[in-house]
Design an enzyme around this catalytic site. Structure first.
Site, PDB file in Angstrom:
ATOM      1  N   GLY A 106       0.792  -1.338  -0.043  1.00 26.00           N
ATOM      2  CA  GLY A 106      -0.072   0.132  -0.075  1.00 26.00           C
ATOM      3  C   GLY A 106       1.046   1.183  -0.056  1.00 26.00           C
ATOM      4  CG  MET A 162       1.960   5.001   4.771  1.00 25.14           C
ATOM      5  SD  MET A 162       3.175   6.165   4.244  1.00 25.14           S
ATOM      6  CE  MET A 162       2.071   7.658   4.478  1.00 25.14           C
ATOM      7  CE  LYS A 199       0.168  -2.364   6.838  1.00 24.72           C
ATOM      8  NZ  LYS A 199      -1.294  -1.719   6.630  1.00 24.72           N
ATOM      9  CB  VAL A 254      -6.477 -12.863   4.355  1.00 26.73           C
ATOM     10  CG1 VAL A 254      -7.851 -13.217   3.630  1.00 26.73           C
ATOM     11  CG2 VAL A 254      -6.448 -12.452   5.759  1.00 26.73           C
ATOM     12  CG  ASP A 256      -7.181   4.459   3.968  1.00 24.99           C
ATOM     13  OD1 ASP A 256      -7.860   5.057   3.097  1.00 24.99           O
ATOM     14  OD2 ASP A 256      -6.061   3.904   3.626  1.00 24.99           O
ATOM     15  CE  LYS A 298      -6.768   2.585   0.291  1.00 22.43           C
ATOM     16  NZ  LYS A 298      -5.892   3.563  -0.197  1.00 22.43           N
TER      17      LYS A 298
HETATM   18  N1  ADP Z   1      -3.248 -10.654   6.369  1.00 25.33           N
HETATM   19  C1  ADP Z   1      -3.239 -10.494   4.957  1.00 25.33           C
HETATM   20  N2  ADP Z   1      -3.025 -11.486   4.244  1.00 25.33           N
HETATM   21  C2  ADP Z   1      -3.004 -11.433   2.675  1.00 25.33           C
HETATM   22  N3  ADP Z   1      -2.776 -10.362   2.333  1.00 25.33           N
HETATM   23  C3  ADP Z   1      -2.729  -9.269   2.847  1.00 25.33           C
HETATM   24  C4  ADP Z   1      -3.017  -9.242   4.314  1.00 25.33           C
HETATM   25  N4  ADP Z   1      -2.975  -7.915   4.729  1.00 25.33           N
HETATM   26  C5  ADP Z   1      -2.692  -7.250   3.715  1.00 25.33           C
HETATM   27  N5  ADP Z   1      -2.389  -7.958   2.733  1.00 25.33           N
HETATM   28  C6  ADP Z   1      -2.410  -7.459   1.159  1.00 25.33           C
HETATM   29  O1  ADP Z   1      -1.342  -6.386   1.370  1.00 25.33           O
HETATM   30  C7  ADP Z   1      -1.860  -5.076   0.906  1.00 25.33           C
HETATM   31  C8  ADP Z   1      -1.435  -3.935   1.611  1.00 25.33           C
HETATM   32  O2  ADP Z   1      -1.800  -3.969   3.067  1.00 25.33           O
HETATM   33  P1  ADP Z   1      -2.411  -2.597   3.708  1.00 25.33           P
HETATM   34  O3  ADP Z   1      -2.328  -3.330   5.205  1.00 25.33           O
HETATM   35  O4  ADP Z   1      -3.645  -2.154   3.198  1.00 25.33           O
HETATM   36  O5  ADP Z   1      -1.202  -1.888   3.582  1.00 25.33           O
HETATM   37  P2  ADP Z   1      -0.854  -0.060   3.557  1.00 25.33           P
HETATM   38  O6  ADP Z   1      -1.181   0.511   4.865  1.00 25.33           O
HETATM   39  O7  ADP Z   1       0.407   0.133   3.030  1.00 25.33           O
HETATM   40  O8  ADP Z   1      -2.371   0.090   2.408  1.00 25.33           O
HETATM   41  C9  ADP Z   1      -3.204  -5.261   0.740  1.00 25.33           C
HETATM   42  O9  ADP Z   1      -4.096  -4.800  -0.376  1.00 25.33           O
HETATM   43  C10 ADP Z   1      -3.505  -6.863   0.462  1.00 25.33           C
HETATM   44  O10 ADP Z   1      -3.467  -7.189  -0.752  1.00 25.33           O
HETATM   45 MG    MG Z   2      -4.069  -0.492   2.265  1.00 25.08          MG
END
Ligand code: ADP
Ligand code: MG
Lengths: 318, 245
Positions: free
Chosen positions: A35, A37, A55, A106, A147, A149
């Site tokens: 994403g 950040m 993450k 997930v 946030d 979306k």
């Molecule tokens: N628990 C998870 N299992 C699988 N994929 C994930 C998981 N969490 C995040 N993702 C993938 O990583 C991407 C970025 O995670 P996100 O938490 O939205 O980060 P950011 O804060 O940078 O937007 C998500 O859009 C998804 O595709």
């Molecule tokens: Mg995100």
């Protein structure tokens, strides 16, 4: 020294930013998402012998607000135990200084993909109702996501719906940097876009839920301007009037005119899905009849068939 | 080249960029700022002139030399306006203009005018271009960017290699080269651990350390090549997908 091939350049750009998990119980497997950040990686928990998602903030300890974001996020996830919220297992700081947390991996797709895909209206609304219910749970605890979306909702292989990315959530008692605009145009409530993120209440999340509704049922991106977004949804004549009314109420420019929180919106969506009147749309007598006929179409059909048969029989034996 | 020493990522973010220092009225300060620019751009310029302008090696070499000399003498780079384009794009348009006026520039050089910049290894640069297939013509800005990043990465990687070799850590670098840059498909951490007689965690730890060193080098070199600090942030985001202070 030889010049690198295009493939090597690409590969180097990729690996240069991989997190260092060497001092942890996890083995890095691959990047699965990114994403604004942070990046999310698939990794293996060697102790428990299972895959997890990790993450990691995407800057090496250079931006304190990024790390603070990760800490908030891990704390919010820990506080919210709910089937619609991904469970967090672990959190900490990597040897390279970056903050990380570990969560359930997930296996599924982003709501963004569902919106683009072939899922029918009923399935789309089922998912949206799940998101609203999850947010109702958070709202009841004073937590605002800020946030929401289609990139921040995942739909798992068993149909489970998970709200992710709680990094900019408002937590009771915490203060925000004044003037910081957090959020995404189109999904961000006008009061949030105006730089008053501190004012972003449950009703700002409701706005985002309205924008997600609009994305799911119209397959187009919601316009950033609330007035335009609302009008565009209302103009979709082939959608049921009550459904459009639910979206329009959520997308109201003035927070006061929206649902007070996601729970109210979830309830209205449930009513719509069950064929009942919704709070967003007071019905006329004619509409109510029409809706009842539609809801009881099977029974009504039987009664009509019976009546026709009686008439025919009467005529024949007449 | 490749022997320049940088002090790692310890510069405060408010440090003047090369482009700001090059505007200095102090000739020595200006010369010191010009060095990194030449180092960071001469090869992409040469490759660009060879590929985009289809100049033969000799001419591309002269054109690179005369461009750099003229840029120094006529203070071309000082005219850069960050409000209008990235520095890299501005520089590329200067090169285009120079190549167009090449006839005259070449004559001036023959008359012995202008200072040639010494120590640029054009033979190697030419060999590198020959080594790889010249791909379909792309957008000229994209072409220059591609050559520029290739050179940035190649130099940074070479610096990291030297760092490791001179501190007795050649093995660690070789591990990185093999796993991260090598052609072997399906090579696992466990395979490498077994082969080297170390644990998987040691393998991943060593890899992570070299990757980190590379990133730090590349970011330092990137910063030197950018017109403004904002541009540096944008480039870092685009190239590595990371946020820098
Ligand atoms: N628990 C998870 N299992 C699988 N994929 C994930 C998981 N969490 C995040 N993702 C993938 O990583 C991407 C970025 O995670 P996100 O938490 O939205 O980060 P950011 O804060 O940078 O937007 C998500 O859009 C998804 O595709
Ligand atoms: Mg995100």
């Amino acid at each position: 020294m030889t010049a690198l091939s295009d493939a090597s350049v690409r590969r180097l750009a990729e690996v240069a930013n991989l997190p260092d998990l060497s001092e942890t119980r996890y083995t890095l497997l691959e990047e699965i998402g990114r994403g604004g950040m942070a990046a999310v990686y698939r990794a293996r928990d060697e102790t428990l012998g299972r895959e997890v998602a990790i993450k990691v903030s995407s800057a090496p300890g250079e931006r304190e607000d990024l790390d603070a974001r990760m800490r908030t996020e891990a704390a919010v996830l820990a506080a919210l135990e709910h089937p619609g919220i991904v469970p967090v297992h672990d959190a900490g700081i990597l040897p390279d200084g970056r903050a990380f947390y570990v969560m359930k991996r997930v296996r599924g797709t982003l709501l963004r993909e569902v919106a683009r895909g072939a899922a029918g209206l009923d399935e789309r609304l089922r998912i949206l109702e799940r998101v609203c219910e999850t947010m109702a749970f958070a709202h009841a605890r004073g937590i605002v996501h800020r946030d929401l979306k289609p990139e921040n909702v995942m739909v798992g292989g068993f149909g489970e719906v998970l709200v992710i990315d709680w990094g900019v959530a408002r937590v009771p008692g915490a203060v925000d940097e004044p003037g910081a605009v957090l959020g995404t145009p189109g999904y961000m409530a006008p009061e949030q876009a105006a730089g008053r993120s501190g004012d972003a209440t449950e009703r700002a999340d409701v706005y985002a839920l309205g924008a997600i509704l609009s994305t799911l049922v119209t397959a187009t991106e919601p316009p950033a301007d609330p007035g335009v977004a609302r009008a565009a949804l209302l103009a979709e004549r082939e959608l049921p009037r009550r459904l459009r009314a639910i979206g329009a109420k959520a997308l109201a420019a003035d927070p006061i005119d929206r649902y007070a929180d996601a729970g109210e919106m979830a309830a209205d969506l449930a009513r719509f899905r069950a064929g009942n009147p919704v709070a967003a749309h007071p019905e006329s007598w004619l509409e109510r009849t029409g809706r009842s006929v539609w809801a009881y179409r099977a029974a009504v059909g039987l009664v009509l068939a019976y009546l026709v048969m009686r008439i025919v029989v009467a005529w024949v034996t007449g | 080249m490749g022997s320049r020493t940088t002090t790692g990522s310890t510069f405060p973010p408010t440090r003047l960029t090369v482009l700001e220092r090059i505007r200095s009225e102090e000739p020595d300060e200006r010369r010191r700022a010009f060095g990194p620019l030449v180092e960071g751009y001469w090869k992409p310029i040469y490759a660009y002139l060879r590929i985009r302008w289809r100049l033969p090696p000799e001419e591309a070499r002269d054109a690179t030399q005369s461009f750099l000399a003229a840029a120094w003498e006529k203070r071309w780079l000082e005219r850069y306006d960050p409000g209008r384009a990235r520095f890299r794009t501005f520089l590329r348009t200067c090169v285009d203009r120079h190549a167009m006026n090449l006839g005259q520039a070449a004559k001036r050089l023959k008359r012995g005018g202008g200072a040639a910049i010494v120590g640029l290894d054009f033979e190697t640069a030419e060999g590198e271009i020959r080594e790889r297939p010249i791909q379909d013509p792309v957008d000229q800005d994209e072409l220059f960017r591609r050559e520029w990043i290739r050179d940035l990465f190649s130099r940074s990687l070479e610096e990291v290699r030297l760092e490791h070799v001179t501190t007795g850590q050649a093995g660690r670098f070789a591990l990185f080269e093999r796993y991260d840059l090598g052609p072997e498909e399906g090579l696992s951490y466990a395979d490498l651990a077994a082969e080297l007689g170390i644990t998987v965690s040691q393998v991943t730890g060593r890899l992570a350390a070299v990757r980190r060193a590379f990133r730090a080098r590349a970011l330092d070199n990137l910063r030197e090549a950018c017109g403004t600090h904002d541009e540096y942030r944008v480039e870092a985001r685009e190239i590595f997908g990371i946020e820098v202070a």
